[in-house]
Structure formats: C-alpha cells, structure tokens
Design an enzyme around this catalytic site. Structure first.
Site, PDB file in Angstrom:
ATOM      1  N   LYS A 143       0.666  -1.052   0.181  1.00  0.00           N
ATOM      2  CA  LYS A 143       0.302  -0.294  -0.104  1.00  0.00           C
ATOM      3  C   LYS A 143       1.298   0.838   0.268  1.00  0.00           C
ATOM      4  CE  LYS A 143      -3.815   0.175   2.202  1.00  0.00           C
ATOM      5  NZ  LYS A 143      -5.144   0.047   2.075  1.00  0.00           N
TER       6      LYS A 143
ATOM      7  N   ARG B 207     -11.299   1.260  -0.590  1.00  0.00           N
ATOM      8  CA  ARG B 207      -9.847   0.641   0.020  1.00  0.00           C
ATOM      9  C   ARG B 207      -8.987   1.728   1.560  1.00  0.00           C
ATOM     10  NH1 ARG B 207      -6.234  -2.476  -2.631  1.00  0.00           N
ATOM     11  NH2 ARG B 207      -7.424  -2.744  -5.227  1.00  0.00           N
TER      12      ARG B 207
ATOM     13  N   HIS C 296     -20.538   7.967   3.682  1.00  0.00           N
ATOM     14  CA  HIS C 296     -20.490   6.907   3.662  1.00  0.00           C
ATOM     15  C   HIS C 296     -22.426   6.453   3.754  1.00  0.00           C
ATOM     16  CE1 HIS C 296     -20.029   2.338   5.121  1.00  0.00           C
ATOM     17  NE2 HIS C 296     -20.865   1.880   5.723  1.00  0.00           N
TER      18      HIS C 296
HETATM   19  C1  GAR Z   1     -21.971   5.402  -2.161  1.00  0.00           C
HETATM   20  O1  GAR Z   1     -23.040   4.979  -2.010  1.00  0.00           O
HETATM   21  C2  GAR Z   1     -20.702   5.635  -0.842  1.00  0.00           C
HETATM   22  O2  GAR Z   1     -21.746   5.704   0.146  1.00  0.00           O
HETATM   23  C3  GAR Z   1     -20.179   4.297  -0.950  1.00  0.00           C
HETATM   24  O3  GAR Z   1     -20.024   3.343  -2.061  1.00  0.00           O
HETATM   25  C4  GAR Z   1     -20.912   4.108  -2.878  1.00  0.00           C
HETATM   26  C5  GAR Z   1     -20.266   4.239  -4.660  1.00  0.00           C
HETATM   27  O4  GAR Z   1     -21.117   4.601  -5.474  1.00  0.00           O
HETATM   28  N1  GAR Z   1     -18.928   3.929  -0.166  1.00  0.00           N
HETATM   29  C6  GAR Z   1     -18.776   3.349   1.416  1.00  0.00           C
HETATM   30  O5  GAR Z   1     -19.348   1.913   1.195  1.00  0.00           O
HETATM   31  C7  GAR Z   1     -17.547   3.837   1.695  1.00  0.00           C
HETATM   32  N2  GAR Z   1     -17.312   2.812   2.542  1.00  0.00           N
HETATM   33  P1  GAR Z   1     -21.124   5.158  -6.762  1.00  0.00           P
HETATM   34  O6  GAR Z   1     -20.423   5.179  -6.568  1.00  0.00           O
HETATM   35  O7  GAR Z   1     -22.561   5.880  -7.547  1.00  0.00           O
HETATM   36  O8  GAR Z   1     -20.686   7.225  -6.108  1.00  0.00           O
END
Ligand code: GAR
Length: 187
Positions: A64, A90, A108
C-alpha cells in the site's frame, strides 16, 4: 484568485463524483480522479468531463505504501489540497494520511457507527432496522471511522426493497456531499 484544487478517489459507478461535477458553486476544481478499478464506470464520467485520471492496480505494487507514495506524488505535483473519497473501497494508509492530515473526507451510506464496511445499505436492510442514513466524515486508519462532519437519517419504509432504499440513500448522498464540501472549503 485560483480555485482550491481537489482530488476524488472512487472505485465504482461514480454517481457521487457526478453529483460533485453537477453541483452549483462548488468552490473547488476537481483536477484528478484516482481509481483502483480499470473498468469502473466513474472513469467514463471523468473522460466525458475532461478530468485527468490516475488508474492503478494494487496488485501491481508490492505494498500500500508503494502505490500511495505514487499517488501522493501525483497529488503534490498538481497542488491538490483536499481528497474526497466517493465510493473508494480501500483503506487509506499512513502515507496519504500523513501527507493530507485533516484533509481526507469520506461519504458512507449509513448512520455511522452503524453498518460500516461493504454493502452498508444491504446490511441495514437485512438487519430490519427502521432507520439508516448517510454520514460524511474525516477519515482515520479505520474502516469508515473518524470524526463525523454531518449525518442525515433515512427511514426504511415498510414497502422498501433494497433497491428503493438505495435510491433514496443515494439521492441524499448526492445532495449532502457537495453541501459539506462547500462548507469545508469555505471555512
Ligand atoms: C456510495 O453509496 C458511497 O457512499 C459508498 O459507495 C457508494 C459509491 O457509489 N461508499 C462506501 O460504502 C464506503 N465505505 P457511487 O460510485 O455511485 O458514488
């Protein structure tokens, strides 16, 4: 006066990235999209808007630290001040955390600390709770942990499916993230 420069990190379809591009009066310029998935839909969105991308495969690096050092170098060269994670799946390591202390923000799809990690919407749906939400927070070394900036509760309705719930949560995300970014940068 030149605009504050920011980078967005994403791994997926990029609807939050799109919401940032569409937002009115965002007081920053998105100069780079960092993406760890060669086939992610978010890359097409960047291309359509002429935004430069840095695409990498973690498996091509020995650690990383190795790929984050390369990312940090790119960010530095471009004068980027803030990093907004938008579905970047990640954990951020010490290299970027130290280089951008207090300047890395995540969104989130749950009311943290409930339902961290992957498929937070599915987790909430399966748990049978009446309410979930959206959280925007500064990140630390943990998974969806770190100081909370803003949260919005989203009810789970009796006739919701995972898909209808996801739609409502994402609509909240698309409104909330640009609003928080605006407030953070104008401070
Ligand atoms: C979103 O809902 C974001 O909140 C989530 O991934 C999705 C991406 O959607 N993030 C997580 O779960 C972080 N742990 P997108 O590519 O359409 O923006």
């Amino acid at each position: 006066m030149s605009m504050v420069k920011v980078a967005v990190f994403a791994s997926g379809k990029g609807s939050n990235f799109q919401a940032m591009l569409d937002a009115d009066n965002l007081p920053c310029e998105i100069v780079l999209l960092v993406c760890d998935q060669q086939q992610a839909g978010v890359l097409d969105k960047a291309k359509q808007h002429g935004i430069e991308t840095f695409v990498f495969s973690a498996k091509n690096y020995e650690s990383k630290e190795a790929y984050e050092s390369e990312i940090a170098e790119q960010l530095r060269k471009k004068g980027i001040e803030w990093i907004f994670l938008a579905g970047y799946m990640r954990l951020i390591g010490p290299t970027l955390l130290e280089a951008y202390e207090g300047k890395i923000v995540n969104i989130h799809p749950s009311y943290l600390p409930a339902f961290p990690g992957k498929d937070a919407i599915g987790q909430a749906f399966e748990a049978g709770v009446e309410e979930t939400g959206v959280t925007v927070h500064f990140i630390d070394e943990g998974m969806d942990t770190g100081p909370i900036i803003e949260q919005v509760a989203v009810p789970i309705l009796a006739n919701d499916t995972k898909e209808t719930l996801q739609k409502r949560i994402q609509a909240v995300e698309h409104r909330l993230y640009p609003q928080v970014i605006r407030e953070l940068i104008q401070k």
